[in-house]
Design a protein around this motif. Structure first.
Motif, short mmCIF file in Angstrom:
data_model
loop_
_atom_site.label_atom_id
_atom_site.label_comp_id
_atom_site.label_asym_id
_atom_site.label_seq_id
_atom_site.Cartn_x
_atom_site.Cartn_y
_atom_site.Cartn_z
N ALA A 69 0.99 -1.35 0.04
CA ALA A 69 0.14 -0.09 0.05
C ALA A 69 0.94 1.12 0.16
O ALA A 69 0.50 2.23 -0.68
CB ALA A 69 -1.00 -0.07 1.13
N SER A 70 1.88 1.37 0.75
CA SER A 70 2.94 2.48 0.92
C SER A 70 3.71 2.48 -0.55
O SER A 70 3.62 3.65 -0.96
CB SER A 70 3.99 2.11 2.07
OG SER A 70 4.97 2.94 1.88
N ALA A 71 3.74 1.29 -1.10
CA ALA A 71 4.63 1.47 -2.36
C ALA A 71 3.69 2.05 -3.39
O ALA A 71 4.30 2.91 -4.12
CB ALA A 71 5.14 0.03 -2.80
N ARG A 72 2.54 1.96 -3.48
CA ARG A 72 1.61 2.45 -4.35
C ARG A 72 1.63 3.91 -4.21
O ARG A 72 1.20 4.79 -5.38
CB ARG A 72 0.30 1.81 -4.41
CG ARG A 72 0.14 0.56 -4.79
CD ARG A 72 -1.02 0.15 -4.83
NE ARG A 72 -1.98 0.30 -3.38
CZ ARG A 72 -3.02 -0.52 -3.26
NH1 ARG A 72 -3.58 -1.24 -3.99
NH2 ARG A 72 -3.33 -0.21 -1.88
N HIS A 73 1.84 4.58 -3.12
CA HIS A 73 1.99 5.76 -3.03
C HIS A 73 3.38 6.52 -3.08
O HIS A 73 3.29 8.04 -2.80
CB HIS A 73 1.20 6.31 -1.61
CG HIS A 73 -0.35 6.20 -1.72
ND1 HIS A 73 -0.93 7.21 -1.74
CD2 HIS A 73 -1.01 4.85 -1.47
CE1 HIS A 73 -2.25 6.78 -1.92
NE2 HIS A 73 -2.13 5.44 -1.29
N LEU A 74 4.34 5.88 -3.31
CA LEU A 74 5.70 6.28 -3.37
C LEU A 74 5.93 7.32 -4.94
O LEU A 74 5.33 6.64 -6.03
CB LEU A 74 6.68 5.35 -3.45
CG LEU A 74 6.82 4.56 -2.09
CD1 LEU A 74 7.82 3.52 -2.13
CD2 LEU A 74 7.17 5.59 -0.99
N ALA A 75 6.64 7.98 -4.77
CA ALA A 75 6.70 9.04 -5.99
C ALA A 75 8.29 9.06 -6.34
O ALA A 75 8.98 8.98 -5.14
CB ALA A 75 6.17 10.44 -5.84
N PRO A 76 8.50 8.90 -7.32
CA PRO A 76 9.99 8.92 -7.62
C PRO A 76 10.75 10.48 -7.13
O PRO A 76 9.92 11.46 -7.44
CB PRO A 76 10.36 9.14 -9.18
CG PRO A 76 8.85 9.51 -9.47
CD PRO A 76 8.00 9.03 -8.72
N LEU A 77 11.41 10.57 -6.25
CA LEU A 77 11.91 11.80 -5.87
C LEU A 77 13.23 12.38 -6.47
O LEU A 77 14.23 11.50 -6.57
CB LEU A 77 12.22 11.73 -4.23
CG LEU A 77 11.08 11.26 -3.44
CD1 LEU A 77 11.37 11.32 -1.88
CD2 LEU A 77 9.98 12.15 -3.60
N LYS A 78 13.54 13.73 -6.38
CA LYS A 78 14.72 14.12 -7.17
C LYS A 78 15.68 14.70 -5.84
O LYS A 78 15.21 15.03 -4.94
CB LYS A 78 14.39 15.48 -7.91
CG LYS A 78 13.73 15.32 -9.17
CD LYS A 78 14.03 16.44 -10.01
CE LYS A 78 12.77 17.20 -10.51
NZ LYS A 78 11.26 16.95 -10.56
N THR B 49 1.72 12.07 3.96
CA THR B 49 0.50 11.86 4.70
C THR B 49 -0.26 10.71 3.93
O THR B 49 -0.84 9.89 4.74
CB THR B 49 -0.37 12.95 4.72
OG1 THR B 49 0.38 14.14 5.29
CG2 THR B 49 -1.66 12.73 5.55
N SER B 50 -0.49 10.62 2.57
CA SER B 50 -1.11 9.68 2.05
C SER B 50 -0.53 8.21 2.21
O SER B 50 -1.35 7.24 2.41
CB SER B 50 -1.49 10.11 0.73
OG SER B 50 -0.22 10.20 0.00
N ASP B 51 0.68 8.35 2.23
CA ASP B 51 1.52 6.99 2.43
C ASP B 51 1.24 6.35 3.78
O ASP B 51 0.79 5.34 3.97
CB ASP B 51 2.84 7.32 2.23
CG ASP B 51 3.99 6.32 2.45
OD1 ASP B 51 3.42 5.04 2.91
OD2 ASP B 51 5.05 6.32 2.33
N ILE B 52 1.27 7.26 4.76
CA ILE B 52 0.93 6.80 6.23
C ILE B 52 -0.30 6.31 6.20
O ILE B 52 -0.61 5.27 6.78
CB ILE B 52 1.54 8.03 6.98
CG1 ILE B 52 2.84 8.16 6.99
CG2 ILE B 52 1.09 7.47 8.54
CD1 ILE B 52 3.54 9.14 7.75
N MET B 53 -1.34 7.33 5.70
CA MET B 53 -2.93 7.06 5.81
C MET B 53 -3.01 5.34 5.20
O MET B 53 -3.79 4.68 5.62
CB MET B 53 -3.54 7.90 5.18
CG MET B 53 -3.68 9.37 6.01
SD MET B 53 -4.52 9.24 7.41
CE MET B 53 -4.89 11.02 7.71
N ALA B 54 -2.22 5.33 4.06
CA ALA B 54 -2.70 4.10 3.22
C ALA B 54 -2.20 2.92 4.04
O ALA B 54 -2.69 1.56 4.15
CB ALA B 54 -1.85 4.20 2.01
N GLN B 55 -0.79 3.10 4.74
CA GLN B 55 -0.57 1.84 5.72
C GLN B 55 -1.38 1.52 6.63
O GLN B 55 -1.69 0.23 6.97
CB GLN B 55 0.91 2.32 6.22
CG GLN B 55 2.13 2.48 5.28
CD GLN B 55 3.29 2.63 5.77
OE1 GLN B 55 3.92 1.75 6.58
NE2 GLN B 55 4.14 3.54 5.52
#
Lengths: 933, 71, 182
Positions: free
Chosen positions: A507-516, A921-927
């Motif tokens: 669930a967390s992975a789905r919310h990950l974005a590539p970061l610069k 926030t969306s990552d933590i909420m998703a977890q």
């Protein structure tokens, strides 16, 4: 990656000279191929040959095939040939049979090779004193007398009894424990060492305090038998007080006998207390606080590298150049220079690094390699294609958790397109395989269910990078440390938990974005604030590394406190050294001196600071060294200071010796009082330098005028390390040392121009009054008011006004803020040679910043959604790094170079404008949703 | 330091000696020296006679005055 | 032996990466057992803890919450744990007011070296929550296959939200909480 680690290696010989050494090395056979070994431990479990385990101080056994300890680097097994049954007798070979990776190679041979280097740093460490030959310590006779290193292993959670101390005689928990200090230190017996080992007082306090913390129930007792408690470093005195508050008994006595208890269990300790009464107490265990000695290989190293040793076999150094050995190009750090604690070892290590490279600037960068990372594939906008790798960790995970079930379950999760189970997800070949799978299945998120991200996230992220995936598209499920290892008796629960953990990670992975990761340029110059010994040494060192330096000194003259210092370490005159240092600083083309001015304002961040001086000059620089020094306390209101011209502080006396206004020949009776303003309720720290300084002055008087009566009134003599020899010399020269306690302070009177001092003699137990024609007050070293400067650079100050380092043990020179370093008394009172060391260490730390042309910042930084921002200022007020400020419209804006990714802003904002990349926030909420879903 | 475990080839030493420094001893002091040297642009040979690094500090249960774990 | 189904509370734990998460790791290294009743979310600092996370968890049916960070004075970022302490104390009072028992919400300070303290705290938290039974106060009729969508991440410029569009992925059939994550 530019460190080539050569374990099991010894130096055969050395040729050449500073700048171009050829070192001939021999690497002993490991018998295990480190490329293949996956550290599963099967070999060790099946090895029948048991050997005393040195790492646990011989308290338990290890196998002939072993690793040093669970976290060692490289985490690869090795066969100890001497105890291997196969290598000795040609039979067994169990390890080769069970090794799943085919890593055992009995045919391994020693390898001889040579390397060319510009300089050498020797850091062979120390060894602990071996008390077994001394009948008086009863170490060999009584099983429950152990050394402090043995006790350290008993206390350790990874030690032979998992941190629950059991005594050797009968395996029961000892309740009454005594420590005996100065075992192998401060002794004049034939095999004791006469120096002070520097660390034993503090480690005994630590051991007693940790023991007291763990002791529950009745009958627990910790007692320390000591001579002087030497708690002479930052926060140490408070630690000592804490131990006393916890009920640790601090007994000033030297036990005369250790007798075995009943059935040879426990120890009966005989001693005479301070009142002179003979006593005997029974303890369950006695810990000998053993001192530190030069390492066993010291002589051989000295021969190989052709360096001089002192008579205890420590490397011979000069206080003004504390990391240089007698041979050019060969440097020393750590315990081999002198017994010392961890922060000083770390400082010295950095100092040695800067000294070793000062002459090698042309070689910088010629033999280093950069890791090549392929350009990341753009996955933005793609639906998630998640790969899940479930690790068995040998049997570490699979013996408890049904990894197959977890893997099967992972396949059902949304977005997952590939799942596999690995024996060891972290092994080199699996890394290669994972990279291939990422490319083959065009994975754009990776989840590894294995151990902890705290140790393994960097490794997997590298694998992602190697496969052309942004490294932040990675999540871990910790099913080992938080799973199989802690739920061994609940395999069902552990498996259920592992499923949940994998679901959360996906669930967390789905919310990950590539970061610069932003890269910034570095201004290759430094600002040094403070023109004392520390500041000048730092400035000169940085200039020698080839970088421009701006040295700012408030006064018009250079030299600081050292101008008032006659000698250091008893016999090394300060003035000539100071003169030559000043000349070098003034003469170096790379140093711009800004004297008679102060810093008005500092802006920017690591690599890119801009500083304005009061003089109006604006400076650009990449790093900052604060060497703002300390000041001697004027002890107003104490011991009649100021009421008589001959009641002087120790600095004033030194200055008097140098300008002739204090003539030792004219003195008949001199009294020194120690701890004036130090170790008092209002100022609870030890000023570290005053005991040695007083002893130096007392000796100077006695050497010049042996008939003078010199009395030193002290609380604990803290002449640590080899300074102990000065203390001994002073006693032999007839200086009288008398101890006082805070309840019986000396009383000073001035009657008709005569100074008298009345004190309670601790041996005679009665008051004595002496007239003194000079009274020396060892007044505290206090921090100057640097609040303004500290605020400008966002440096933290301790309650006592000292700069707070990033980590008291491991980063004793760094500020929390990147690119800022400290040296000298501003960090804590210290003698000149330690200021030089810390300044040289700061040079090294600065060099690690300035030698880069650009620096990469972590991608996990805060970001502001300006559409939601109302400019209420909560985030920039709460940010500990001043990384957020209003933009031209008053909305919050993040300076990514300053942001450390704590997320305080994201949690504080009431409109949800800030978010934290990598922990959105969306990552933590998703977890959370995934866990409870 | 993962890549650093590679076996050294006993071939001829590279030309420029001044680009490298050797550190003898893999305890806390040796490790800190090596890290600083490497981060300052130098190749480092970290020589340790045992099979792994860590030294005495790794043997300590906790460190004063913060009672941090030593590992 | 007849297996008695023990009520297993569902506890969401939020651990600071620098301390308590490490203590949990060390508890593993030291093989210290504790009940498998909570799941940890790793956060960079307890200062990252928005009260929203706790409310969200309670609404999703969490029976207990455990937040653990660094000891006062030991925050990796200086002061994050102080902020969180104040914030969460306030929240706790408010939750108490609306009927969420005190024993469901736990805070602790555990350094990365304190594996034993971690183990004891874990046992304590699980026991306390287990004693209180399931939490129903904030939960909007929980159904097992309803995973409400999380708030969209329009706060991130680079972020995107393709979740619902995955072909073949199991979808919640009929949302009983109106698709409103919070």
């Amino acid at each position: 990656m530019n460190i080539e680690l050569l374990p099991l290696t010894g130096v055969r010989s050395v040729e050449g000279e500073a700048g171009d050494f050829t070192v001939h090395l021999t690497q002993a056979p490991r018998y295990i191929d480190p490329e293949k070994c996956i550290a599963c431990g099967e070999c060790s479990r099946k090895c029948p040959s048991k050997v005393s385990n040195d790492f646990n101080a011989g308290l338990d056994k290890r196998k002939a095939v072993h690793i040093l300890y669970d976290q060692t680097v490289p985490l690869k097994y090795a066969i100890d040939a001497e105890h291997c049954i196969y290598l000795q007798k040609g039979k067994c070979g169990n390890c080769a049979k069970v090794c799943p990776a085919d890593a055992v190679n009995f045919a391994d041979t020693p390898r001889e090779f040579s390397v060319r280097v510009g300089s050498v740093v020797l850091a062979p460490g120390i060894r602990t004193f071996d008390p077994s030959a001394f009948d008086s310590y009863a170490y060999s006779r009584i099983p429950d007398v152990i050394t402090s290193l043995e006790y350290e292993r008993l206390l350790s959670a990874s030690g032979p009894c998992q941190g629950h101390v059991l005594r050797p005689s009968d395996g029961t928990e000892p309740k009454r424990i005594a420590w005996l200090q100065c075992v192998g230190s401060r002794g004049n017996n034939k095999c004791d060492n006469d120096y002070c080992s520097n660390v034993c007082c503090m480690y005994a306090l630590k051991q007693s305090l940790v023991t007291a913390d763990h002791a529950h129930g009745e009958g627990h007792d910790q007692a320390i038998f000591f001579m002087d408690v030497r708690a002479h470093n930052k926060s140490f005195e408070q630690y000592y007080n804490q131990a006393m508050d916890k009920g640790v008994r601090i007994l000033r006595a030297r036990p005369h006998s250790f007798l075995p208890g009943e059935e040879n269990r426990g120890v009966r300790v005989g001693y005479v207390n301070e009142a002179g009464e003979p006593l005997s107490e029974d303890f369950d265990m006695v810990v000998l606080s053993v001192g530190l000695e030069a390492p066993a290989e010291a002589k051989q190293l000295a021969e190989t590298f052709d360096i001089k040793l002192d008579h205890w076999n420590f490397a011979l150094t000069d206080p003004f150049d504390p990391v240089a050995t007698s041979r050019k190009g060969v440097y020393v750090c750590g315990g081999f220079q002198e017994p010392k604690d961890i922060p000083r070892s770390v400082m010295e290590a950095s100092a040695a690094a800067s000294a070793a490279t000062a002459g090698l600037t042309k070689g910088r960068g010629t033999r280093t390699a950069e890791r090549e990372v392929p350009a990341a594939v753009d996955v933005l906008g793609e639906p998630p294609r998640i790969g899940v790798f479930v690790c068995s960790c040998g049997i570490n995970i699979s013996s408890v958790i049904d990894v197959q079930d977890v893997a099967d379950y992972a396949r059902t999760l949304p977005g997952v397109v590939h799942v596999e189970n690995n024996m060891f997800s972290c092994s080199q070949d699996t890394q290669v395989a994972i990279a291939e799978v990422i490319r083959k299945h065009r994975l754009n998120r990776v989840v590894v269910a294995a151990c902890t991200p705290r140790t393994h996230e960097p490794l997997f992220r590298e694998t992602l990078e190697a496969a052309g995936l942004n490294k932040y598209l990675f999540a871990m499920a910790n099913i080992r440390n938080h799973g199989s290892w802690v739920h061994a008796t609940d395999p069902k629960g552990a498996t259920r938990k592992a499923r949940d953990q994998v679901r959360m990670a996906v669930a967390s992975a789905r919310h990950l974005a590539p970061l610069k990761e932003v890269t910034l340029g570095v201004t290759p110059s430094a600002l040094v604030v403070g023109g004392g010994v520390a500041g000048m040494t730092a400035a000169l060192g940085i200039a020698e590394q080839g970088f421009a330096v701006h040295l700012v000194e408030r006064e018009t003259e250079l030299g600081g406190n050292a101008r008032m210092l006659r000698v250091t370490q008893g016999r090394f005159e300060t003035a000539p050294y100071l003169a030559s240092l000043e000349k070098a600083v003034r003469g170096h083309a790379g140093i711009t001196l800004h004297a008679g001015t102060t810093v008005a304002d500092v802006e920017g961040f690591v690599g890119n600071f801009v500083t304005r001086l009061d003089s109006g000059t604006e400076l650009r620089h990449g790093a900052i060294v604060l060497a703002t020094g300390g000041v001697g306390l004027k002890p107003e209101g104490m011991y009649r200071y100021g009421e008589h011209p001959r009641i002087m502080t120790h600095q004033q006396i030194d200055a008097g010796f140098m300008d002739g206004s204090v003539d030792p020949k004219a003195l008949q009776s001199v009294v020194f009082i120690q701890c004036v303003g130090s170790r008092e309720p209002g100022r609870p720290y030890c000023s570290r330098v005053c005991c040695t300084h007083t002893v130096e002055s007392a000796l100077h008087i006695k050497r010049t005028n042996p008939d003078a009566r010199v009395v030193v009134l002290y609380r604990d003599m803290r002449t640590y390390g080899q300074r102990e020899l000065l203390y001994k010399e002073a006693r032999e020269a007839g200086v009288i040392f008398s101890r006082f306690s805070l309840d019986h302070r000396p009383v000073v009177d001035v009657v008709n121009g005569t100074i008298t001092v009345t004190f309670r003699d601790h041996v005679l137990q009665q008051d004595l009054t002496v007239e003194a024609d000079l009274l020396g007050l060892a007044s505290a070293i206090v921090a100057p008011d640097v609040n303004g400067l500290a605020q400008m650079v966002k440096a933290t100050l301790s309650d006592e006004g000292w700069y707070v380092e990033a980590h008291s043990k491991l980063r004793p020179v760094d500020f929390v803020t990147d690119g800022m370093f400290m040296a000298g008394l501003g960090h804590y009172p210290k003698p000149l040679e330690e200021s030089v060391t810390q300044a040289r260490a700061a040079v090294s730390r600065v060099t690690t910043v300035l030698s880069r042309t650009e620096m990469t910042l972590a991608g996990t930084v805060a970001t502001i959604n300006k559409a939601k921002c109302v400019g209420c200022a909560v985030c920039w007020n709460v940010c500990p790094y001043n990384a957020i400020s209003p933009d031209e419209k008053g909305f919050a804006e993040v300076n990514e170079a300053l942001c450390k990714g704590c997320g305080l802003c994201a949690a504080a904002c009431r409109s949800g404008a800030p978010d934290l990349r990598g922990f959105t926030t969306s990552d933590i909420m998703a977890q959370v949703s995934a866990m409870l879903g | 330091m993962n890549a650093a475990t590679k076996a050294t080839r006993p071939d001829a030493p590279p030309a420029d000696a001044s680009g490298a420094v050797m550190v003898v001893g893999g305890g806390i002091a040796g490790m800190q020296s090596a890290i600083d040297l490497a981060n300052s642009g130098f190749k480092v040979y970290l020589v340790e006679h045992k099979s792994g690094i860590g030294g005495v500090m790794a043997q300590l249960a906790k460190t004063y005055p913060t009672n941090d774990c030593a590992l | 032996m007849k297996e008695i189904e023990l009520y297993e509370p569902r506890i969401v734990a939020f651990f600071c990466h620098w301390c308590s998460y490490g203590a949990a790791d060390l508890a593993g290294v030291s093989r210290m057992e504790y009940p498998a009743s909570f799941r940890a979310v790793r956060i960079p600092c307890t200062g990252r803890m928005s009260p929203k996370f706790i409310l969200h968890a309670l609404r999703q049916g969490a029976d207990g919450i455990w937040v653990s960070g660094c000891h006062p004075g030991d925050c990796h970022y200086g002061t994050g744990n102080y902020h969180s302490r104040r914030r969460l104390e306030l929240l706790k009072n408010m939750l108490d007011y609306i009927g969420i028992e005190e024993g469901r919400i736990h805070f602790s300070w555990i350094s990365s070296a304190e594996a034993e303290k971690f183990q004891q705290m874990a046992i304590r938290v699980v026991e306390a929550v287990r004693g209180l039974g399931p939490n129903t106060r904030l939960v909007k009729s929980v159904c097992s296959n309803c995973i409400p969508p999380v708030p969209t991440c329009d706060t991130m410029h680079e972020c995107y939200e393709p979740l619902e569009e995955i072909p073949g992925a199991p979808r919640p059939n009929g949302s009983c909480c109106g698709g409103n994550g919070l």
